[in-house]
Design a protein around this motif. Structure first.
Motif, PDB file in Angstrom:
ATOM      1  N   THR A 179       0.811  -1.226   0.000  1.00 45.24           N
ATOM      2  CA  THR A 179       0.000   0.000   0.000  1.00 45.24           C
ATOM      3  C   THR A 179       0.837   1.267   0.000  1.00 45.24           C
ATOM      4  O   THR A 179       0.274   2.363   0.042  1.00 45.24           O
ATOM      5  CB  THR A 179      -0.921   0.014   1.237  1.00 45.24           C
ATOM      6  N   VAL A 180       2.162   1.147  -0.071  1.00 48.89           N
ATOM      7  CA  VAL A 180       3.017   2.317   0.076  1.00 48.89           C
ATOM      8  C   VAL A 180       2.835   3.293  -1.093  1.00 48.89           C
ATOM      9  O   VAL A 180       2.974   4.521  -0.922  1.00 48.89           O
ATOM     10  CB  VAL A 180       4.486   1.887   0.215  1.00 48.89           C
ATOM     11  N   ASN A 181       2.500   2.798  -2.273  1.00 46.12           N
ATOM     12  CA  ASN A 181       2.301   3.689  -3.418  1.00 46.12           C
ATOM     13  C   ASN A 181       1.001   4.478  -3.332  1.00 46.12           C
ATOM     14  O   ASN A 181       0.762   5.382  -4.141  1.00 46.12           O
ATOM     15  CB  ASN A 181       2.323   2.891  -4.728  1.00 46.12           C
ATOM     16  N   GLY A 182       0.169   4.145  -2.366  1.00 46.70           N
ATOM     17  CA  GLY A 182      -1.076   4.892  -2.179  1.00 46.70           C
ATOM     18  C   GLY A 182      -0.905   6.121  -1.307  1.00 46.70           C
ATOM     19  O   GLY A 182      -1.869   6.847  -1.064  1.00 46.70           O
ATOM     20  N   ILE A 183       0.319   6.385  -0.834  1.00 48.94           N
ATOM     21  CA  ILE A 183       0.595   7.598  -0.051  1.00 48.94           C
ATOM     22  C   ILE A 183       0.893   8.716  -1.046  1.00 48.94           C
ATOM     23  O   ILE A 183       2.015   8.854  -1.545  1.00 48.94           O
ATOM     24  CB  ILE A 183       1.767   7.383   0.916  1.00 48.94           C
ATOM     25  N   ILE A 184      -0.123   9.503  -1.362  1.00 47.63           N
ATOM     26  CA  ILE A 184      -0.055  10.520  -2.409  1.00 47.63           C
ATOM     27  C   ILE A 184       0.065  11.906  -1.780  1.00 47.63           C
ATOM     28  O   ILE A 184      -0.578  12.205  -0.776  1.00 47.63           O
ATOM     29  CB  ILE A 184      -1.308  10.461  -3.311  1.00 47.63           C
ATOM     30  N   CYS A 185       0.879  12.753  -2.405  1.00 48.23           N
ATOM     31  CA  CYS A 185       1.004  14.137  -1.964  1.00 48.23           C
ATOM     32  C   CYS A 185      -0.164  14.943  -2.523  1.00 48.23           C
ATOM     33  O   CYS A 185      -0.232  15.180  -3.729  1.00 48.23           O
ATOM     34  CB  CYS A 185       2.321  14.742  -2.449  1.00 48.23           C
ATOM     35  N   GLU A 186      -1.063  15.343  -1.663  1.00 44.63           N
ATOM     36  CA  GLU A 186      -2.125  16.242  -2.121  1.00 44.63           C
ATOM     37  C   GLU A 186      -1.590  17.666  -2.287  1.00 44.63           C
ATOM     38  O   GLU A 186      -2.063  18.428  -3.116  1.00 44.63           O
ATOM     39  CB  GLU A 186      -3.299  16.245  -1.134  1.00 44.63           C
ATOM     40  N   SER A 187      -0.599  18.005  -1.481  1.00 40.88           N
ATOM     41  CA  SER A 187       0.119  19.271  -1.617  1.00 40.88           C
ATOM     42  C   SER A 187       1.554  19.027  -1.168  1.00 40.88           C
ATOM     43  O   SER A 187       1.865  17.992  -0.593  1.00 40.88           O
ATOM     44  CB  SER A 187      -0.540  20.375  -0.785  1.00 40.88           C
ATOM     45  N   SER A 188       2.425  19.990  -1.443  1.00 38.54           N
ATOM     46  CA  SER A 188       3.825  19.812  -1.065  1.00 38.54           C
ATOM     47  C   SER A 188       4.445  21.166  -0.769  1.00 38.54           C
ATOM     48  O   SER A 188       3.937  22.222  -1.181  1.00 38.54           O
ATOM     49  CB  SER A 188       4.607  19.113  -2.189  1.00 38.54           C
ATOM     50  N   VAL A 189       5.570  21.122  -0.061  1.00 43.02           N
ATOM     51  CA  VAL A 189       6.305  22.335   0.235  1.00 43.02           C
ATOM     52  C   VAL A 189       6.858  22.892  -1.063  1.00 43.02           C
ATOM     53  O   VAL A 189       7.255  22.154  -1.965  1.00 43.02           O
ATOM     54  CB  VAL A 189       7.436  22.048   1.250  1.00 43.02           C
ATOM     55  N   ARG A 190       6.867  24.224  -1.182  1.00 42.59           N
ATOM     56  CA  ARG A 190       7.313  24.868  -2.407  1.00 42.59           C
ATOM     57  C   ARG A 190       8.803  25.145  -2.328  1.00 42.59           C
ATOM     58  O   ARG A 190       9.305  25.695  -1.350  1.00 42.59           O
ATOM     59  CB  ARG A 190       6.548  26.166  -2.634  1.00 42.59           C
ATOM     60  N   GLY A 191       9.512  24.744  -3.384  1.00 47.53           N
ATOM     61  CA  GLY A 191      10.939  24.977  -3.431  1.00 47.53           C
ATOM     62  C   GLY A 191      11.273  26.401  -3.845  1.00 47.53           C
ATOM     63  O   GLY A 191      10.413  27.200  -4.205  1.00 47.53           O
ATOM     64  N   VAL A 192      12.574  26.740  -3.808  1.00 44.26           N
ATOM     65  CA  VAL A 192      13.032  28.071  -4.176  1.00 44.26           C
ATOM     66  C   VAL A 192      12.801  28.299  -5.656  1.00 44.26           C
ATOM     67  O   VAL A 192      13.203  27.501  -6.501  1.00 44.26           O
ATOM     68  CB  VAL A 192      14.528  28.234  -3.849  1.00 44.26           C
ATOM     69  N   GLY A 193      12.141  29.404  -5.994  1.00 44.53           N
ATOM     70  CA  GLY A 193      11.903  29.736  -7.388  1.00 44.53           C
ATOM     71  C   GLY A 193      10.822  28.923  -8.035  1.00 44.53           C
ATOM     72  O   GLY A 193      10.635  28.997  -9.249  1.00 44.53           O
ATOM     73  N   GLU A 194      10.094  28.134  -7.288  1.00 44.16           N
ATOM     74  CA  GLU A 194       9.054  27.291  -7.876  1.00 44.16           C
ATOM     75  C   GLU A 194       7.846  28.132  -8.237  1.00 44.16           C
ATOM     76  O   GLU A 194       7.315  28.889  -7.438  1.00 44.16           O
ATOM     77  CB  GLU A 194       8.642  26.215  -6.878  1.00 44.16           C
ATOM     78  N   GLY A 195       7.390  28.016  -9.482  1.00 40.57           N
ATOM     79  CA  GLY A 195       6.204  28.732  -9.924  1.00 40.57           C
ATOM     80  C   GLY A 195       6.524  30.166 -10.290  1.00 40.57           C
ATOM     81  O   GLY A 195       7.583  30.712  -9.996  1.00 40.57           O
ATOM     82  N   SER A 196       5.594  30.807 -10.965  1.00 39.65           N
ATOM     83  CA  SER A 196       5.757  32.193 -11.355  1.00 39.65           C
ATOM     84  C   SER A 196       5.208  33.104 -10.272  1.00 39.65           C
ATOM     85  O   SER A 196       4.532  32.673  -9.352  1.00 39.65           O
ATOM     86  CB  SER A 196       5.021  32.458 -12.679  1.00 39.65           C
TER      87      SER A 196
END
Length: 287
Positions: A179-196
């Protein structure tokens, strides 16, 4: 003749009364012993929690589909298998399982658990073999909440927020491989420069919707991202403070210069002192 007959009747009646009194005493003693035995048996026999069914021969407590909103009280300390799945439990207090030293299987799936008290699972004994927390509302969890348990753990189907704390927990737990592959990230910490800069700050993040284990296997390190983000935030904060200090110094200097100019102009605007006739005569006589 009559006297002897009456004597016999009296003896018969007296004997009957004696036997009746003895029977009543025996019945009273039996009832008293029965009540005492029942009381002792009730104390010796563990009680099953309300809304639950207990199978004493297997030390199993079944509280599934019982409409529970919290962990029930009075769970027998001898419990080996505890079923609490498919209820409405929202949190696990710290002392919920502190007395269950013989517990081997703990089923908490299909609830609404969104928080674990600090050390909530720390009291589980070393005999624990299975811990099922799947299908809940957990977003964050840490090593302190799970303690040193080595039980096979199920954490899939939870809205996890993937960050450094969760990564460290995953590296500590004995996760069930199936069942380990069922641990899904619904959100995550944002890295440096990630996104506009036009991207919503509350967006899920780059790794949303991906299995946590696969991200870690691919080289993603949430702890490194978090440290870099923290370092950048500290640098930005220091720069802002430095800029504010410079602005204040410049403002202070200019303010003092303006005050000095105003004071000088004020002194220039004052009338010059005129010499009196006495002073003029004195100066003339002196020459």
């Amino acid at each position: 003749m009559c006297t002897s007959l009456c004597a016999k009747r009296c003896a018969t009646v007296s004997g009957g009364r004696g036997r009746g009194t003895g029977e009543r005493l025996d019945l009273y003693s039996w009832l008293r012993m029965s009540l005492l035995f029942s009381a002792l048996w009730g104390q010796a026999t563990p009680q099953c929690p309300d809304s639950c069914h207990c199978a004493w021969e297997t030390a199993t407590v079944l509280c599934s589909d019982a409409g529970l909103r919290e962990i029930p009280e009075g769970i027998p300390p001898e419990t080996v298998s505890l079923h609490l799945e498919r209820n409405y439990i929202r949190s696990i207090p710290e002392s919920a399982f502190s007395d269950l030293v013989h517990l081997r299987d703990l089923y908490l799936s299909h609830n609404r658990i969104d928080s674990l008290s600090s050390g909530a699972l720390r009291h589980l004994g070393p005999d624990l073999r299975l811990l099922d927390l799947s299908h809940n509302q957990l977003r964050q969890a840490s090593k302190e909440e799970f303690g040193s348990t080595r039980a096979k753990t199920r954490l899939y189907h939870n809205p996890w927020h993937c960050d450094c704390t969760l990564q460290e927990l995953m590296e500590t737990l004995n996760l069930e491989p199936e069942t380990v592959n069922g641990i899904i990230c619904e959100s995550s910490v944002r890295g440096v420069g990630e996104g506009s800069r036009w991207e919503d700050p509350g967006s899920p993040g780059e790794h949303a919707g991906q299995p946590l284990v696969k991200l870690l296997d691919s080289g993603v390190n949430f702890c490194s991202l978090q440290r870099k983000t923290t370092d950048v935030a500290m640098l930005v904060t220091m720069f802002v403070w430095f800029f504010m200090v410079i602005v204040y110094v410049v403002y202070y200097v200019r303010q003092n210069q303006a005050e000095a100019r105003r004071h000088l102009e004020y002194l220039k605007s004052l009338p010059s002192p005129r010499k009196t006739p006495t002073e003029t005569d004195t100066l003339s006589t002196g020459f």
